[in-house]
Motif scaffolding. Structure first.
Motif, PDB file in Angstrom:
ATOM      1  N   SER A  82      12.929 -43.624 -17.881  1.00  0.00           N
ATOM      2  CA  SER A  82      11.762 -44.154 -18.588  1.00  0.00           C
ATOM      3  C   SER A  82      12.057 -44.336 -20.071  1.00  0.00           C
ATOM      4  O   SER A  82      11.692 -45.355 -20.681  1.00  0.00           O
ATOM      5  N   GLU A  83      12.726 -43.361 -20.684  1.00  0.00           N
ATOM      6  CA  GLU A  83      13.073 -43.477 -22.093  1.00  0.00           C
ATOM      7  C   GLU A  83      14.044 -44.633 -22.322  1.00  0.00           C
ATOM      8  O   GLU A  83      13.930 -45.377 -23.316  1.00  0.00           O
ATOM      9  N   THR A  84      15.001 -44.802 -21.421  1.00  0.00           N
ATOM     10  CA  THR A  84      15.975 -45.890 -21.558  1.00  0.00           C
ATOM     11  C   THR A  84      15.302 -47.249 -21.443  1.00  0.00           C
ATOM     12  O   THR A  84      15.576 -48.165 -22.228  1.00  0.00           O
ATOM     13  N   ILE A  85      14.410 -47.392 -20.464  1.00  0.00           N
ATOM     14  CA  ILE A  85      13.670 -48.647 -20.290  1.00  0.00           C
ATOM     15  C   ILE A  85      12.840 -48.941 -21.539  1.00  0.00           C
ATOM     16  O   ILE A  85      12.790 -50.077 -22.024  1.00  0.00           O
ATOM     17  N   ALA A  97       7.357 -48.270 -18.198  1.00  0.00           N
ATOM     18  CA  ALA A  97       7.580 -47.445 -17.007  1.00  0.00           C
ATOM     19  C   ALA A  97       7.904 -48.339 -15.818  1.00  0.00           C
ATOM     20  O   ALA A  97       7.550 -49.523 -15.807  1.00  0.00           O
ATOM     21  N   MET A  98       8.551 -47.740 -14.818  1.00  0.00           N
ATOM     22  CA  MET A  98       8.984 -48.507 -13.656  1.00  0.00           C
ATOM     23  C   MET A  98       8.287 -48.106 -12.369  1.00  0.00           C
ATOM     24  O   MET A  98       8.227 -48.904 -11.427  1.00  0.00           O
ATOM     25  N   THR A  99       7.765 -46.890 -12.284  1.00  0.00           N
ATOM     26  CA  THR A  99       7.268 -46.416 -10.993  1.00  0.00           C
ATOM     27  C   THR A  99       5.764 -46.223 -10.953  1.00  0.00           C
ATOM     28  O   THR A  99       5.067 -46.968 -10.264  1.00  0.00           O
ATOM     29  N   SER A 100       5.202 -45.245 -11.688  1.00  0.00           N
ATOM     30  CA  SER A 100       3.767 -45.003 -11.525  1.00  0.00           C
ATOM     31  C   SER A 100       3.183 -44.215 -12.691  1.00  0.00           C
ATOM     32  O   SER A 100       3.898 -43.546 -13.444  1.00  0.00           O
ATOM     33  N   GLU A 156       6.869 -38.075 -16.730  1.00  0.00           N
ATOM     34  CA  GLU A 156       6.760 -37.514 -18.062  1.00  0.00           C
ATOM     35  C   GLU A 156       5.283 -37.364 -18.408  1.00  0.00           C
ATOM     36  O   GLU A 156       4.477 -38.256 -18.112  1.00  0.00           O
ATOM     37  N   GLU A 157       4.910 -36.249 -19.050  1.00  0.00           N
ATOM     38  CA  GLU A 157       3.503 -35.967 -19.319  1.00  0.00           C
ATOM     39  C   GLU A 157       3.057 -36.533 -20.674  1.00  0.00           C
ATOM     40  O   GLU A 157       3.770 -36.429 -21.671  1.00  0.00           O
ATOM     41  N   GLU A 202      14.340 -34.560 -26.348  1.00  0.00           N
ATOM     42  CA  GLU A 202      13.370 -35.484 -25.783  1.00  0.00           C
ATOM     43  C   GLU A 202      13.217 -36.686 -26.714  1.00  0.00           C
ATOM     44  O   GLU A 202      13.066 -36.545 -27.914  1.00  0.00           O
ATOM     45  N   GLY A 203      13.249 -37.876 -26.139  1.00  0.00           N
ATOM     46  CA  GLY A 203      13.172 -39.098 -26.926  1.00  0.00           C
ATOM     47  C   GLY A 203      14.512 -39.603 -27.414  1.00  0.00           C
ATOM     48  O   GLY A 203      14.605 -40.693 -27.995  1.00  0.00           O
ATOM     49  N   SER A 204      15.572 -38.831 -27.183  1.00  0.00           N
ATOM     50  CA  SER A 204      16.902 -39.214 -27.661  1.00  0.00           C
ATOM     51  C   SER A 204      17.400 -40.487 -26.986  1.00  0.00           C
ATOM     52  O   SER A 204      18.033 -41.332 -27.626  1.00  0.00           O
ATOM     53  N   ALA A 205      17.108 -40.650 -25.685  1.00  0.00           N
ATOM     54  CA  ALA A 205      17.582 -41.835 -24.964  1.00  0.00           C
ATOM     55  C   ALA A 205      16.988 -43.110 -25.548  1.00  0.00           C
ATOM     56  O   ALA A 205      17.662 -44.143 -25.629  1.00  0.00           O
ATOM     57  N   LYS A 206      15.704 -43.052 -25.964  1.00  0.00           N
ATOM     58  CA  LYS A 206      15.073 -44.232 -26.579  1.00  0.00           C
ATOM     59  C   LYS A 206      15.837 -44.642 -27.836  1.00  0.00           C
ATOM     60  O   LYS A 206      16.130 -45.818 -28.039  1.00  0.00           O
ATOM     61  N   GLU A 207      16.145 -43.681 -28.683  1.00  0.00           N
ATOM     62  CA  GLU A 207      16.832 -43.981 -29.936  1.00  0.00           C
ATOM     63  C   GLU A 207      18.235 -44.520 -29.671  1.00  0.00           C
ATOM     64  O   GLU A 207      18.695 -45.456 -30.352  1.00  0.00           O
ATOM     65  N   ILE A 208      18.923 -43.940 -28.697  1.00  0.00           N
ATOM     66  CA  ILE A 208      20.280 -44.393 -28.377  1.00  0.00           C
ATOM     67  C   ILE A 208      20.268 -45.854 -27.961  1.00  0.00           C
ATOM     68  O   ILE A 208      21.062 -46.673 -28.453  1.00  0.00           O
TER      69      ILE A 208
END
Length: 415
Positions: free
Chosen positions: A132-135, A214-217, A389-390, A106-112
């Motif tokens: 969401s993490e990528t955005i 975030a993109m949706t809600s 995501e919570e 979890e959170g790996s996409a943000k770092e990448i």
């Protein structure tokens, strides 16, 4: 006639085996038919992709490099297999140089994405959480990286934005959706999409946290809690969402009371008050894709809108709250939706079932440019759901960022 009567007698005397055999035959035939239709779809898509792959490129230019951020455990660990089977062949045949980077936690996409270099487009292969993490990783950068076109391959359990861009379903329709998403990347059609910047408000001596995007809600309340528990009732198969409302409608563990204060400013097209806070988009590079929608170029930093800085307050008490970007709006805006104050058990179940069928939704109450949400003494177990995501329920500020993310999309479905 004698053979027919003998066969009927055999079936009657062995009716259990006969019913089982009929079920196996039916599902076997349905599976064979589905595989045949998928093969036809993939063959057509691959032929179309080869046309792009055979196109000439400039002699001094390398094949376009795209980076795929793949969540291999998305959708119960089916994401990697589906990507390799339905998506990767199309991208390679189209002549794209594909670099696949798998998330590990979890959170790996943000770092990448925050540390990503040398790519011309980013592709998210996963669900809402990976997106969401990528955005977040993309918009946290300070090098105008939001100019990278962003593709979405709906390979997760929940794919809210992808389902909006590329309508799909199950089985053959799911493969059709993946093909359409891949061909949108290949064809290079792009558009700009709004996003939400979410900043936790530090209290007392808390250290300020970095914003997320975030993109949706953003969802909070009893309906969100019930939907989040539907997987516990997997034994009911396609009816698990319905059963979640039946079994949870009477429980005190749901967030039945969302209380607090919303402070908000009205929507604004851009003026001297709010534009200086916005990340200005400067185009330094030209990508391999033609953009069908350009980011807004009008300089509004000299305009004056006295209403922009006005702060309004709304006290609320409800069973649910939702914040999301307003779709197809003239002015970029957030909407705050509030549900009813209370439901009986039967009303709650009925309303939940209607929402599963898409026959009902939460009512919009206000529109805003920025929102400060101050929950009133939330219980420790209460959570917000931000793009599925919570997060713990805490005070936060939400700001609409107009036309900040460049997405691949398909104007007309071809398959």
């Amino acid at each position: 006639m004698e053979k027919f009567l003998k066969a009927a007698k055999t079936i009657r005397n062995n009716w259990k085996k006969s019913v089982f055999g009929a079920i196996v035959l039916y599902y076997g035939g349905a599976t064979a038919k589905e595989r045949y239709e998928i093969n036809i779809l993939m063959r057509a898509a691959c032929k179309e992709a080869v046309k792009y792959g055979n196109a000439m490129i400039e002699y001094d230019r390398n094949p376009t490099l795209i980076t795929v951020v793949l969540n291999p455990v998305a959708n119960k660990r089916k994401a990697k297999k589906d990507f390799e089977k339905y998506c990767e062949p199309i991208l390679h045949l189209a002549g794209l140089q594909v670099d696949v980077v798998q998330t590990t936690s979890e959170g790996s996409a943000k770092e990448i994405v925050e540390n990503l270099k040398g790519t011309e487009a980013i592709i998210v292969a996963g669900g809402d959480g990976t997106l969401s993490e990528t955005i977040t990783g993309l918009l946290r950068r300070n090098d105008n990286a939001n100019q990278f076109p962003l593709g979405i391959l709906p390979l997760g359990k929940t794919n809210s934005l992808a389902n909006y861009l590329f309508p799909g379903g199950n089985g053959v329709e799911k493969v059709r959706q993946l093909i359409t998403a891949c061909m949108a990347i290949v064809k290079g059609n792009t558009m700009w999409q709004d996003a939400m910047k979410i900043e936790p408000i530090a209290q007392d001596e808390e250290a300020p946290s970095r914003p997320i995007y975030a993109m949706t809600s953003i969802d909070w309340g009893a309906f969100r809690d019930t939907e989040a528990r539907s997987d516990k009732y997997w034994v009911y198969g396609p009816f698990r969402e319905y059963m979640s409302y039946i079994f949870n409608g009477y429980k005190d563990s749901l967030t039945w009371t969302c209380k607090g204060v919303v402070k908000y400013t009205p929507p604004c097209a851009g003026c001297s008050n709010c534009m200086y806070k916005k990340q200005e988009i400067k185009r330094k590079w030209s990508f391999f894709v033609p953009s069908t929608q350009a980011a807004p170029e009008t300089d509004r930093t000299k305009l004056v809108n006295p209403e922009c800085s006005m702060v309004n307050e709304l006290c609320f008490k409800t069973t649910e709250l939702q914040i999301q970007p307003k779709a197809e709006s003239i002015l970029p805006a957030l909407t705050v939706g509030l549900g009813r104050n209370q439901y009986s058990y039967t009303e709650f179940v009925s309303e939940g079932w209607r929402r599963i069928k898409g026959e009902s939704k939460i009512n919009e109450v206000i529109e805003a440019r920025t929102i400060e949400l101050w929950p009133e003494s939330p219980k420790t177990e209460e959570v917000f759901e931000i793009d599925k995501e919570e997060f713990d329920v805490k005070p936060m500020k939400v700001t609409i960022l107009p036309k900040i993310v460049k997405l691949f999309y398909e104007p007309k479905l071809q398959y």
